[in-house]
Write a protein that holds these residues in place. Sequence first.
Motif, PDB file in Angstrom:
ATOM      1  N   MET A  59      33.808  31.356  44.964  1.00 21.56           N
ATOM      2  CA  MET A  59      32.390  31.240  45.282  1.00 21.56           C
ATOM      3  C   MET A  59      31.597  30.525  44.201  1.00 21.56           C
ATOM      4  O   MET A  59      30.598  29.880  44.493  1.00 21.56           O
ATOM      5  CB  MET A  59      31.810  32.621  45.551  1.00 21.56           C
ATOM      6  N   GLY A  68      39.201  34.667  50.440  1.00 15.12           N
ATOM      7  CA  GLY A  68      38.314  35.688  49.890  1.00 15.12           C
ATOM      8  C   GLY A  68      37.569  36.475  50.941  1.00 15.12           C
ATOM      9  O   GLY A  68      37.728  37.691  51.028  1.00 15.12           O
ATOM     10  N   ILE A  75      37.644  35.845  44.092  1.00 17.07           N
ATOM     11  CA  ILE A  75      36.382  35.701  44.815  1.00 17.07           C
ATOM     12  C   ILE A  75      35.366  34.944  43.973  1.00 17.07           C
ATOM     13  O   ILE A  75      34.704  34.006  44.439  1.00 17.07           O
ATOM     14  CB  ILE A  75      35.832  37.089  45.213  1.00 17.07           C
ATOM     15  N   ASP A  76      35.276  35.333  42.704  1.00 16.04           N
ATOM     16  CA  ASP A  76      34.345  34.627  41.830  1.00 16.04           C
ATOM     17  C   ASP A  76      34.713  33.153  41.734  1.00 16.04           C
ATOM     18  O   ASP A  76      33.853  32.268  41.803  1.00 16.04           O
ATOM     19  CB  ASP A  76      34.357  35.253  40.434  1.00 16.04           C
ATOM     20  N   ARG A  93      32.497  37.355  31.768  1.00 12.34           N
ATOM     21  CA  ARG A  93      33.739  37.196  32.530  1.00 12.34           C
ATOM     22  C   ARG A  93      34.482  38.528  32.630  1.00 12.34           C
ATOM     23  O   ARG A  93      34.985  38.905  33.684  1.00 12.34           O
ATOM     24  CB  ARG A  93      34.645  36.161  31.843  1.00 12.34           C
ATOM     25  N   TYR A 113      29.345  38.941  51.060  1.00  9.64           N
ATOM     26  CA  TYR A 113      29.343  37.814  51.968  1.00  9.64           C
ATOM     27  C   TYR A 113      28.262  37.927  53.013  1.00  9.64           C
ATOM     28  O   TYR A 113      27.858  38.996  53.390  1.00  9.64           O
ATOM     29  CB  TYR A 113      30.701  37.716  52.651  1.00  9.64           C
ATOM     30  N   ALA A 131      38.829  40.161  42.349  1.00  9.31           N
ATOM     31  CA  ALA A 131      37.501  39.847  41.817  1.00  9.31           C
ATOM     32  C   ALA A 131      37.485  38.454  41.207  1.00  9.31           C
ATOM     33  O   ALA A 131      36.546  37.671  41.417  1.00  9.31           O
ATOM     34  CB  ALA A 131      37.091  40.890  40.784  1.00  9.31           C
ATOM     35  N   ALA A 132      38.542  38.145  40.480  1.00 15.07           N
ATOM     36  CA  ALA A 132      38.621  36.818  39.860  1.00 15.07           C
ATOM     37  C   ALA A 132      38.702  35.730  40.928  1.00 15.07           C
ATOM     38  O   ALA A 132      38.055  34.678  40.836  1.00 15.07           O
ATOM     39  CB  ALA A 132      39.832  36.744  38.939  1.00 15.07           C
ATOM     40  N   ILE A 140      33.240  40.809  35.272  1.00 15.52           N
ATOM     41  CA  ILE A 140      33.681  40.491  36.644  1.00 15.52           C
ATOM     42  C   ILE A 140      35.023  41.168  36.931  1.00 15.52           C
ATOM     43  O   ILE A 140      35.188  41.859  37.941  1.00 15.52           O
ATOM     44  CB  ILE A 140      33.803  38.963  36.827  1.00 15.52           C
ATOM     45  N   LEU A 141      35.971  40.985  36.021  1.00 18.04           N
ATOM     46  CA  LEU A 141      37.297  41.566  36.238  1.00 18.04           C
ATOM     47  C   LEU A 141      37.226  43.093  36.225  1.00 18.04           C
ATOM     48  O   LEU A 141      37.829  43.769  37.072  1.00 18.04           O
ATOM     49  CB  LEU A 141      38.283  41.087  35.151  1.00 18.04           C
ATOM     50  N   ARG A 175      24.456  37.460  45.377  1.00 18.59           N
ATOM     51  CA  ARG A 175      25.403  38.413  45.915  1.00 18.59           C
ATOM     52  C   ARG A 175      25.051  39.794  45.394  1.00 18.59           C
ATOM     53  O   ARG A 175      24.618  39.972  44.261  1.00 18.59           O
ATOM     54  CB  ARG A 175      26.818  38.072  45.467  1.00 18.59           C
ATOM     55  N   GLY A 219      35.898  44.475  39.408  1.00 16.68           N
ATOM     56  CA  GLY A 219      36.906  44.456  40.463  1.00 16.68           C
ATOM     57  C   GLY A 219      37.895  45.589  40.316  1.00 16.68           C
ATOM     58  O   GLY A 219      38.249  46.264  41.292  1.00 16.68           O
ATOM     59  N   MET A 220      38.307  45.816  39.107  1.00 15.18           N
ATOM     60  CA  MET A 220      39.293  46.867  38.856  1.00 15.18           C
ATOM     61  C   MET A 220      38.712  48.242  39.196  1.00 15.18           C
ATOM     62  O   MET A 220      39.344  49.052  39.902  1.00 15.18           O
ATOM     63  CB  MET A 220      39.685  46.835  37.381  1.00 15.18           C
TER      64      MET A 220
END
Lengths: 201, 201, 201, 201
Positions: free
Chosen positions: C177, C114, C173-174, D159, D122, C170-171, D162-163, D129, D166-167
């Motif tokens: 972490m 990640g 990394i989540d 959830r 990070y 994204a999935a 999160i995805l 974060r 990222g997208m």
Amino acid sequence: MNDIHIAMNAPAPKPNEQIKTAKILEAAKHQFAKRGFDAAKLSEIAREAGVAVGTIYLRYAGKAELLGAVLSEMESGFCGAMDDPLIWSTPFPQRFEIIMSRVIEFADEEESLGPLMAMAPYGVFDSGRSGDKVRAKISAHLQDGIDKGQLRAELDSKRSAILAHGMVEAAMIDHMMNRSLPKQQVIDELVEASTRWLAKF
Amino acid sequence: MNDIHIAMNAPAPKPNEQIKTAKILEAAKHQFAKRGFDAAKLSEIAREAGVAVGTIYLRYAGKAELLGAVLSEMESGFCGAMDDPLIWSTPFPQRFEIIMSRVIEFADEEESLGPLMAMAPYGVFDSGRSGDKVRAKISAHLQDGIDKGQLRAELDSKRSAILAHGMVEAAMIDHMMNRSLPKQQVIDELVEASTRWLAKF
Amino acid sequence: MNDIHIAMNAPAPKPNEQIKTAKILEAAKHQFAKRGFDAAKLSEIAREAGVAVGTIYLRYAGKAELLGAVLSEMESGFCGAMDDPLIWSTPFPQRFEIIMSRVIEFADEEESLGPLMAMAPYGVFDSGRSGDKVRAKISAHLQDGIDKGQLRAELDSKRSAILAHGMVEAAMIDHMMNRSLPKQQVIDELVEASTRWLAKF
Amino acid sequence: MNDIHIAMNAPAPKPNEQIKTAKILEAAKHQFAKRGFDAAKLSEIAREAGVAVGTIYLRYAGKAELLGAVLSEMESGFCGAMDDPLIWSTPFPQRFEIIMSRVIEFADEEESLGPLMAMAPYGVFDSGRSGDKVRAKISAHLQDGIDKGQLRAELDSKRSAILAHGMVEAAMIDHMMNRSLPKQQVIDELVEASTRWLAKF
DNA sequence: AATGAATGAGAGTTCATTCAT
DNA sequence: GATGAATGAACTCTCATTCAT
């Protein structure tokens, strides 16, 4: 040829590494004495030692540790001079004469000594005030004199060493900064004061 | 009106300006003693004194001059204490007892003294090492003793003052940092050493 | 002789040189992931790899190139896993299931993944953002699905790969972490989203 | 006169202090985005902001805190844009259209956004974060859609956020770095993917 | 007289890179 | 090929000093 010959007879050709360490310590001693701890610059110390700043950090964790090394080396040198068998075998109060001569001699050679000694007691170090080793050595000599019946029996060698150290240091600093008196007179003063104060009768 | 009324009833209405100066000196003394010259921050001194940084600059040209003022004030205080007529009228070696008591007393009240005294001799000032006033005062007392036939005639009061100052300072510093001995014993030590060294018989 | 003998009996006598290279890459991956590019120290990487700093420079021109090698190797490993014939022969949307399982599996084994993936896109390299190989591989699979009539015909495989890559990353990394969901549920989520978005009906 | 008039009507003449803070944040955003956290120099940020380095330290404890402030401000701006009542009152899937338009718009105006968002997850910060606020906002919209029966009931809004994050981020970064597609097409892609994945039918 | 925000020179420290061994 | 001591540029951060208010 000649070089080789010399090299072979030489005591043991100091590895380059130790030479640099010695040069760094020398330069640090000079700069710390000249400017004081804070005003002394690592860059200047490095320049004077002929190395890069980073090289100092290969040997010491930082400025404070460098000062620590300088003080420690200086104390060791001084304490070594106090361990001459000649001194130990000389009875008091004549021993005062020798010790004081050595002290003033040391002060003459090491013009950095005074400022560094004065710098030591406060601040930088948690672990043991500098000067402790010197006081311990003085104390040992005094105790030796007490044990041999040459100094007053009721003296506390450890306490007396503290006072004597202060007295001698004051004389050294004055001598180094003012040179108001010939070396021998300074020695005489110290011997007389010590003898009257510490010796039997 | 109201202000005036209050002011008139107040004991001796120190102008605000002088109060601030006093607070600045007090804070400076504290910080210089606590951290050393370089590590002491003007901002912290100002905060502790309850003034703005700029206010310090209205009174002193800079950090060094501020330290000078602190040291000077401290010396004056100490020298003043040495001018008590009671002291001057007491014969040696009893006078040693009083002087040493005052010294150790002073060290107890002014915990900043030691670090500041040690800080003084080097660096910051060109004009006269700090401690000179103190040594001069000691010298005057010694000379008085010599003149009155209470101390050894062959002594050089100025030189002896230097050594005595070093001895006493060492005792003060040790006392302030270690407290390894009751106050009275420290005094006794100093009195005995001084008497044997300096007094007639 | 002796060396040769041993070498001949060894399973597949990796020359010492290659072993060192592998150790360096491993250590570099670990340190870059743990500290980030700038905070990672070559000296620490060398120590962890059991080689001298200079040895790294025999293989890579500098720190940046070392990171490039690490990323490249990581991408290669991942892309290799995506080339398993089993995957290519599985029809969509079942193929999503396998791919997502492999991805999450990879994330579990390579905890460095990640941070490194996130580190890649900016800065260090001029030549091609990292992740390009991965996106190309995803794109190839999507195109395969489109060609075989298993995914929606109107999709642009290249564009969709970009979005899918972002979603999956994204999935990952989540997951790496937070571990807030069991592995299988993460896979299920990704499969369902992909299927609804990309598959026919 | 005119000046006064303007001043009186002006919203509230920003004190010099706030102007500087804004300039510092702006410069920091630019430099962090351009160079990355480590390569960005405070001296350069100061120069760009037209202030002295020390001025930055009057406001932020250090480089890391400065980045924190930049990220926080950026997130706040983005989240604020997502709170437009117009958005909340628009039903899904049309709401996707608006959201995605705003996102791409934001990316166009804030060219620094992508690198900063990628920089965030990070390192530097322990406390949360970066991106969390953004994900929370997305999650709230999704939950709203679920509650109103416009999005699939079986979705987990947290959830899915999160995805989706990222997208969308992947699309933004690609857009900012490559501009390979007209803005509207990027929006369309995202809307279609979201709708198929998240909306009912 | 008093303020304290702003300044910016200068310090200690780090670490990628080199090169003599 | 391998080493690791040495290098020194460049960074962040501090704080005495100034000056507009």
